[in-house]
Write an enzyme that holds these catalytic residues in place. Structure first.
Site, PDB file in Angstrom:
ATOM      1  N   ARG A   1      42.052  42.936  44.190  1.00  0.00           N
ATOM      2  CA  ARG A   1      43.422  42.711  44.657  1.00  0.00           C
ATOM      3  C   ARG A   1      43.590  41.345  45.311  1.00  0.00           C
ATOM      4  NH1 ARG A   1      46.871  46.478  49.001  1.00  0.00           N
ATOM      5  NH2 ARG A   1      48.544  44.940  49.360  1.00  0.00           N
ATOM      6  N   PHE A   2      42.587  40.917  46.077  1.00  0.00           N
ATOM      7  CA  PHE A   2      42.728  39.707  46.885  1.00  0.00           C
ATOM      8  C   PHE A   2      41.869  38.564  46.342  1.00  0.00           C
ATOM      9  CE2 PHE A   2      43.618  43.237  49.774  1.00  0.00           C
ATOM     10  CZ  PHE A   2      44.842  42.842  50.304  1.00  0.00           C
TER      11      PHE A   2
ATOM     12  N   PRO B   1      35.981  40.388  37.674  1.00  0.00           N
ATOM     13  CA  PRO B   1      36.534  40.626  39.020  1.00  0.00           C
ATOM     14  C   PRO B   1      35.751  39.999  40.163  1.00  0.00           C
ATOM     15  CG  PRO B   1      35.455  42.601  38.181  1.00  0.00           C
ATOM     16  CD  PRO B   1      35.509  41.632  37.045  1.00  0.00           C
ATOM     17  N   PHE B   2      34.497  39.573  39.919  1.00  0.00           N
ATOM     18  CA  PHE B   2      33.709  38.944  40.980  1.00  0.00           C
ATOM     19  C   PHE B   2      33.409  37.483  40.637  1.00  0.00           C
ATOM     20  CE2 PHE B   2      33.067  43.470  41.477  1.00  0.00           C
ATOM     21  CZ  PHE B   2      33.378  43.619  42.821  1.00  0.00           C
ATOM     22  N   SER B   3      34.405  36.822  40.084  1.00  0.00           N
ATOM     23  CA  SER B   3      34.267  35.388  39.804  1.00  0.00           C
ATOM     24  C   SER B   3      34.238  34.611  41.117  1.00  0.00           C
ATOM     25  CB  SER B   3      35.428  34.904  38.937  1.00  0.00           C
ATOM     26  OG  SER B   3      35.408  35.550  37.678  1.00  0.00           O
TER      27      SER B   3
ATOM     28  N   GLU C   1      29.896  42.144  38.409  1.00  0.00           N
ATOM     29  CA  GLU C   1      29.132  43.143  39.164  1.00  0.00           C
ATOM     30  C   GLU C   1      29.212  42.953  40.674  1.00  0.00           C
ATOM     31  OE1 GLU C   1      24.666  45.210  39.319  1.00  0.00           O
ATOM     32  OE2 GLU C   1      25.069  43.604  37.874  1.00  0.00           O
TER      33      GLU C   1
ATOM     34  N   LYS D   1      23.973  48.678  34.492  1.00  0.00           N
ATOM     35  CA  LYS D   1      22.760  48.751  33.684  1.00  0.00           C
ATOM     36  C   LYS D   1      23.133  49.476  32.390  1.00  0.00           C
ATOM     37  CE  LYS D   1      19.655  47.075  35.005  1.00  0.00           C
ATOM     38  NZ  LYS D   1      19.223  45.674  34.704  1.00  0.00           N
TER      39      LYS D   1
END
Length: 478
Positions: free
Chosen positions: A60-61, A262-264, A280, A296
């Site tokens: 979201r942020f 999402p974890f760029s 991840e 995994k």
């Protein structure tokens, strides 16, 4: 450490259009936040946590932080505190995460937020942020040193940030958080101008540090270790390297748009730059609730809808991948339980399918409630590096990795993370990540090897994982 002095943090809220007007940004409102980061992307220690438009993993942020007051840097066996106002360095007889807790986070333990609206939903606000490379684990465990260490970027760099911009992608609001009550435009204008390189292009093709035959020879050695009972699973990776010139920020923007992970993250360091498009999560702590989401199990994506669905179903039904995932879930349950209240560690999701631009993944979720006597940074340190990218048992798997992989991993399988003053923490596992330094790019791909792994398939899986990175960067030359 003495108790922190109380710091007043002023939070101002803007619409995207207001900021586009203030900074004369001629762009669509949806990219105002990234255009603002572009203006500071060449600043030393500027860092961006980017959901890339994805809502997976509660995305979201988006958060950017810049102009840290101090940094903890660690490399080899040395940990240093750098005061960025005086450029002085102090050697510390401390481990890296513990130094961050004592010398950086301790300074923001007493914060008063000044705002005319609710800020309780916002992450971070002010606090510590940075990266811990895979080899940070050497500060906490005794490991061999066989793999070549050819990097100039430190193993660990974390700063104390008293400025941040936070974008709420649900509402469109952008929040400016500042400990000195200056306006955003004043702060941006006060930053020393750093020239930003033009364009981006590769000046050599990517080459691996292992041929296909050499990679499969390593897998045969791992198989022998597995049969001997040394390990149950070992993660084995190859490193791809190329020469480049120009703007890494431009390269990152192309990668994040193509992958929507999402974890760029983007982190500009004095010695190099990290561009991560990771899907991840490693560890999140929010209101004392701990969550980790190990990946995994991987299958390629296809443009043909039926073929793509068959690939996803193949993964969901694969006994090997489910067994591999379960091994890592058990390892992480053990890691997390050391810092959680008894009987609170649960597995609310096992073998869930998550689909990204290049691959399908099998993802599980482990949760727990943090001990009152523990802290998020202590949890992160004790679980580092993440079990999903080492193997099990962890230390023996890491010994095998160091023996067989020609070069150390550096940021690959490390973490980019933040922890705000309220001890709200989130962190990634840096897979699908590029390190740029000395006009060279390094990118890695690997996979978990178990007894029934098929070497040719494992090798192909590593190529699938970088299929939206290496070709994308090569295409930018055109």
């Amino acid at each position: 450490m003495p108790h922190a002095d109380t710091i007043n943090v002023h939070v101002t809220r803007f619409t995207q259009q207001e900021l586009a007007n203030e900074f004369a940004l001629d762009c669509d409102n949806t990219i105002v936040f990234n255009r603002l980061f572009e203006q500071i992307s060449a600043q030393p220690y500027a860092i961006l946590f980017d959901t890339s438009g994805s809502s997976k993993s509660d995305g979201r942020f988006n958060i950017m932080a810049f102009s840290p007051t101090a940094v903890i840097e660690a490399k080899g066996e040395q940990t240093e505190l750098i005061d960025l106002h005086t450029s002085s360095r102090q050697r510390l007889n401390m481990l890296p995460f513990e130094a961050v807790q004592a010398h950086l986070h301790a300074k923001v333990e007493s914060i008063v937020v000044k705002a005319t609206f609710d800020t309780t939903h916002l992450p971070f606000i002010v606090g510590v942020a940075g990266m811990a490379g895979y080899d940070t684990g050497r500060f906490y465990e005794t490991l061999p040193s066989m793999a070549q260490n050819d990097y100039s970027t430190p193993d660990f760099t974390v700063g104390l940030y008293l400025y941040s911009l936070i974008e709420d992608t649900q509402t469109g609001y952008i929040y400016f958080c500042s400990a000195d009550n200056r306006s955003l435009s004043q702060v941006f204008k006060s930053l020393k101008q750093v020239p930003t390189p033009e364009g981006f292009k590769l000046t050599s093709p990517f080459e691996s540090n292992l041929s296909k035959d050499a990679y499969e020879t390593c897998l045969a050695k791992i198989s022998a270790y597995l049969r001997a009972g040394d390990c149950y699973q070992v993660n084995m990776a190859q490193r791809f390297s190329a020469a480049f010139e120009g703007s890494m920020w431009q390269a990152y923007c192309e990668l994040r748009n193509q992958n929507q992970a999402p974890f760029s993250a983007y982190y500009n360091l004095p010695q190099g730059c990290i561009a991560s498009i990771s899907p991840e999560r490693f560890l999140r702590v929010k209101n004392k609730v701990v969550e980790t989401k190990p990946i995994k199990g991987t299958r390629p994506r296809f443009n043909d809808v039926e073929k793509d669905e068959a690939s996803a179903q193949s993964l969901l039904n694969a006994e090997k991948d489910r067994a591999e995932n379960l091994m890592i879930v058990d390892l992480l349950r053990n890691d997390v339980s050391k810092h959680c209240k008894p009987h609170t560690v649960k597995v609310p999701a096992l073998f869930a399918l998550e689909s990204y631009e290049a691959v399908h993944h099998l993802v599980s979720t482990v949760t727990g409630e943090l001990n009152d006597a523990s802290s998020p940074l202590a949890l992160l340190a004790s679980a580092f590096p993440g079990g999903s990218i080492t193997g099990a048992p962890k230390i023996r798997a890491m010994e095998v990795i160091d023996e067989l992989e020609p070069h150390r991993r550096h940021i690959y399988c490390g973490s980019v993370f933040y922890m705000g003053y309220r001890e709200d923490m989130d962190s990634s596992i840096c897979i699908r990540t590029v390190l740029a330094e000395n006009n060279r790019l390094h990118c890695w791909a690997g996979g978990g090897i178990v007894l029934d792994s098929v070497p040719s398939e494992e090798y192909q899986e590593t190529l699938d994982k970088v299929s939206k990175i290496l070709p994308v960067l090569a295409m930018m030359n055109q």
